[in-house]
Design a protein around this motif. Structure first.
Motif, PDB file in Angstrom:
ATOM      1  N   THR A 168       0.091   4.237  -0.159  1.00  0.00           N
ATOM      2  CA  THR A 168      -0.484   5.417   0.502  1.00  0.00           C
ATOM      3  C   THR A 168       0.013   5.543   1.944  1.00  0.00           C
ATOM      4  O   THR A 168      -0.171   6.581   2.579  1.00  0.00           O
ATOM      5  CB  THR A 168      -2.020   5.367   0.489  1.00  0.00           C
ATOM      6  N   LYS A 169       0.629   4.500   2.471  1.00  0.00           N
ATOM      7  CA  LYS A 169       1.162   4.558   3.832  1.00  0.00           C
ATOM      8  C   LYS A 169       2.372   5.484   3.880  1.00  0.00           C
ATOM      9  O   LYS A 169       3.177   5.515   2.933  1.00  0.00           O
ATOM     10  CB  LYS A 169       1.591   3.158   4.308  1.00  0.00           C
ATOM     11  N   ASP A 228       0.843  -1.187   0.000  1.00  0.00           N
ATOM     12  CA  ASP A 228       0.000   0.000   0.000  1.00  0.00           C
ATOM     13  C   ASP A 228       0.885   1.247   0.000  1.00  0.00           C
ATOM     14  O   ASP A 228       1.445   1.633   1.026  1.00  0.00           O
ATOM     15  CB  ASP A 228      -0.909  -0.013   1.236  1.00  0.00           C
TER      16      ASP A 228
END
Length: 341
Positions: free
Chosen positions: A24-25, A22
């Motif tokens: 977006t972390k 992910d």
């Protein structure tokens, strides 16, 4: 983004799994490039841990000693391509008294959670430390192990009394070598004495003042403090000798890991007023302190390069398994896996 994770699913059996990353972390993406095989990894790989423990922890990606290159950093802390060392200890809640490597809620890569044997590692920025230009990649691969010795010596400086004329190190393996080296640089005026079981290994300890086989110790030997770096059942004999030879009010640092209960002569411990403490793993401050320490001592790097026994190119699972099998066969030194794209 898809990531390849190489997990040990059973002793001597590694399989690949694909997982999403992910992006977006707010975490850094690192590609491991040099990974060092530790004895703890080998215990899992060979299946020498208790079956109950293997059942609880597998499948799991191995390796907790690694360095790599940053390929993505949303926090802008690191530059793309910058070399970093990965810290395997993942602390839980903040504790101002107990250090991160001893907190019961901390995680540890390759011991219950996936280690660094992955195509990419997504990791918090606080779990990365820059690797200075002067430290070669092969040494950077096992900075974690170096930090363990550094951590034990920092604790020793807190717990021990001021008289440090002669300091003993039991153990002629990698841990004993590293600990003796750091001790000599930390206490240059002290006599550093290494006790081991192999002449050919002790001959590599060129930076210490004395070396002895465990069967040829002088009858009148006395030590102010001692570091035990033996581990396993050998710790039993080592501790018998240590308690006999250490002076009153000396400090014993236990560093060797054993799968077996070890007896100790508590009567003599009490009679001599000895201080015994254990050290395990390390935290961010140890990584930072260790890196600063070795960059200030050029010859330390030279000595550390000598214990790199093999650098093995890795392209496949078969190569990983070959590296582990080769590491089993060696008698001394670190096996470093050179992870190829």
């Amino acid at each position: 983004m898809i990531n390849a994770v190489y997990r040990l699913v059973a002793p001597r059996r590694i399989e690949i799994a694909f997982e999403d990353i992910d992006l977006t972390k707010p975490e850094v993406l690192v590609r491991p490039t040099k990974l060092s095989i530790c004895n703890a990894d080998q215990r899992y790989y060979q299946g020498s841990r208790e079956p109950k423990i293997l059942e609880q922890k597998l499948p799991m990606a191995l390796i907790h000693e690694a360095m790599g290159e940053v390929i993505y950093d949303p926090t802008k802390t690191f530059s793309i391509g910058e070399r970093v060392v990965l810290i395997p200890n993942i602390p839980g809640r903040q504790d101002d008294v107990i250090k991160e490597n001893y907190r019961r809620d901390s995680g540890f890569c390759s011991s219950g959670i996936d280690g660094f044997l992955q195509e990419y590692v997504q990791i918090p920025v606080a779990r990365l430390v820059r690797l200075p230009e002067k430290i070669p990649n092969t040494v950077g691969a096992f900075v974690e192990l170096l930090s363990v010795s550094f951590h034990a010596i920092q604790r020793f400086m807190c717990f021990s009394h001021s008289r440090k004329e002669r300091i003993g190190v039991w153990g002629d393996g990698n841990l004993g070598y590293i600990t003796a080296l750091l001790l000599k640089k930390t206490f240059p005026q002290s006599i550093i004495t290494v006790i081991g079981v192999h002449d050919y290994k002790l001959s590599d300890f060129t930076f210490v003042d004395e070396t002895y086989l465990i069967t040829e110790l002088p009858m009148d030997m006395e030590l102010d403090h001692v570091f035990e770096c033996v581990g396993n059942i050998g710790s039993q004999k080592a501790l018998e000798q240590i308690v006999d030879l250490i002076k009153p009010e000396g400090t014993i640092s236990l560093m060797g890991v054993s799968e077996f209960p070890i007896q100790i002569n508590t009567r003599m411990v009490l009679e001599k007023g000895l201080r015994i403490y254990g050290s395990s793993r390390s935290g961010r401050e140890d990584f930072e302190g260790l890196i600063e320490f070795i960059t200030e001592h050029n010859d330390v790097i030279e000595h550390l390069e000598k214990i790199v026994a093999a650098v093995i190119p890795i392209h496949s699972i078969a190569d990983i398994q070959s590296a582990f099998e080769s590491d089993i066969a060696k008698s001394l030194g670190k096996t470093v896996m050179d992870w190829k794209e």
